[in-house]
Design a protein around this motif. Structure first.
Motif, short mmCIF file in Angstrom:
data_model
loop_
_atom_site.label_atom_id
_atom_site.label_comp_id
_atom_site.label_asym_id
_atom_site.label_seq_id
_atom_site.Cartn_x
_atom_site.Cartn_y
_atom_site.Cartn_z
N GLU A 91 -20.03 68.09 19.91
CA GLU A 91 -20.22 67.27 18.71
C GLU A 91 -19.11 66.23 18.61
O GLU A 91 -17.93 66.53 18.76
N LEU A 92 -19.51 65.02 18.36
CA LEU A 92 -18.59 63.90 18.29
C LEU A 92 -17.87 63.89 16.94
O LEU A 92 -18.49 64.09 15.90
N THR A 93 -16.57 63.66 16.97
CA THR A 93 -15.79 63.53 15.74
C THR A 93 -15.44 62.06 15.54
O THR A 93 -15.51 61.26 16.49
N TYR A 94 -15.05 61.73 14.33
CA TYR A 94 -14.65 60.36 14.04
C TYR A 94 -13.47 59.95 14.92
O TYR A 94 -13.46 58.87 15.50
N GLU A 95 -12.50 60.84 15.05
CA GLU A 95 -11.30 60.54 15.82
C GLU A 95 -11.63 60.29 17.29
O GLU A 95 -11.10 59.36 17.91
N ALA B 147 -14.56 59.33 18.51
CA ALA B 147 -15.34 58.08 18.60
C ALA B 147 -14.41 56.88 18.50
O ALA B 147 -14.54 55.92 19.27
N TYR B 148 -13.46 56.93 17.58
CA TYR B 148 -12.52 55.82 17.41
C TYR B 148 -11.65 55.63 18.65
O TYR B 148 -11.42 54.51 19.10
N ALA B 149 -11.21 56.74 19.21
CA ALA B 149 -10.38 56.67 20.43
C ALA B 149 -11.17 56.07 21.59
O ALA B 149 -10.65 55.24 22.35
N GLU B 150 -12.43 56.46 21.71
CA GLU B 150 -13.27 55.91 22.78
C GLU B 150 -13.51 54.42 22.56
O GLU B 150 -13.51 53.63 23.51
N LEU B 151 -13.70 54.02 21.30
CA LEU B 151 -13.85 52.59 20.99
C LEU B 151 -12.62 51.80 21.39
O LEU B 151 -12.72 50.71 21.95
N GLN B 152 -11.45 52.35 21.11
CA GLN B 152 -10.21 51.68 21.49
C GLN B 152 -10.11 51.54 23.01
O GLN B 152 -9.67 50.51 23.52
N GLU B 153 -10.54 52.57 23.71
CA GLU B 153 -10.51 52.55 25.17
C GLU B 153 -11.46 51.46 25.72
O GLU B 153 -11.09 50.71 26.61
N ILE B 154 -12.65 51.40 25.16
CA ILE B 154 -13.62 50.39 25.59
C ILE B 154 -13.09 48.98 25.30
O ILE B 154 -13.17 48.09 26.15
N GLU C 299 -21.60 52.43 14.97
CA GLU C 299 -22.60 52.92 14.01
C GLU C 299 -22.25 54.33 13.55
O GLU C 299 -22.30 54.64 12.36
N PHE C 300 -21.85 55.20 14.48
CA PHE C 300 -21.45 56.56 14.13
C PHE C 300 -20.27 56.55 13.16
O PHE C 300 -20.28 57.26 12.15
N CYS C 301 -19.26 55.76 13.47
CA CYS C 301 -18.06 55.70 12.61
C CYS C 301 -18.41 55.17 11.23
O CYS C 301 -17.91 55.70 10.22
N GLN C 302 -19.24 54.15 11.15
CA GLN C 302 -19.63 53.60 9.85
C GLN C 302 -20.37 54.65 9.02
O GLN C 302 -20.11 54.79 7.83
N GLN C 303 -21.29 55.37 9.65
CA GLN C 303 -22.03 56.42 8.93
C GLN C 303 -21.09 57.52 8.45
O GLN C 303 -21.22 58.00 7.32
N LYS C 304 -20.15 57.90 9.29
CA LYS C 304 -19.20 58.94 8.94
C LYS C 304 -18.33 58.51 7.75
O LYS C 304 -18.10 59.28 6.82
N LEU C 305 -17.88 57.26 7.78
CA LEU C 305 -17.06 56.74 6.68
C LEU C 305 -17.85 56.66 5.37
O LEU C 305 -17.35 57.02 4.31
N ARG C 306 -19.11 56.21 5.46
CA ARG C 306 -19.94 56.13 4.26
C ARG C 306 -20.19 57.52 3.68
O ARG C 306 -20.13 57.71 2.45
N ALA C 307 -20.48 58.49 4.53
CA ALA C 307 -20.73 59.86 4.07
C ALA C 307 -19.48 60.46 3.43
O ALA C 307 -19.56 61.11 2.39
#
Length: 69
Positions: A4-8, A10-17, A43-51
């Protein structure tokens, strides 16, 4: 099965990309794939932040509506 993907994560992978793209270390052959993955992560991070925001706002409303609060 994928973990299961966590916000952290996902964010770390975004920084890497982003770093790969900025440093031009990603090949043209996989660039579209990396951009697509980044889009999904955003999209995942935005949904997580909104929730999370909705949940925190709900908790605050519950606290405010309790007598003596």
């Amino acid at each position: 099965m994928e973990q299961e993907l966590t916000y952290e994560a996902a964010y770390a992978e975004l920084q890497e990309i982003a770093a790969e793209i900025e440093n031009e270390t990603v090949s043209v052959d996989v660039l579209a794939e990396r951009v697509k993955r980044a889009s999904l992560l955003i999209e995942f991070c935005q949904q997580k932040l909104r929730a999370t925001e909705a949940e925190v706002n709900n908790i605050i409303k519950q606290m405010e509506s309790k007598p003596g609060a």
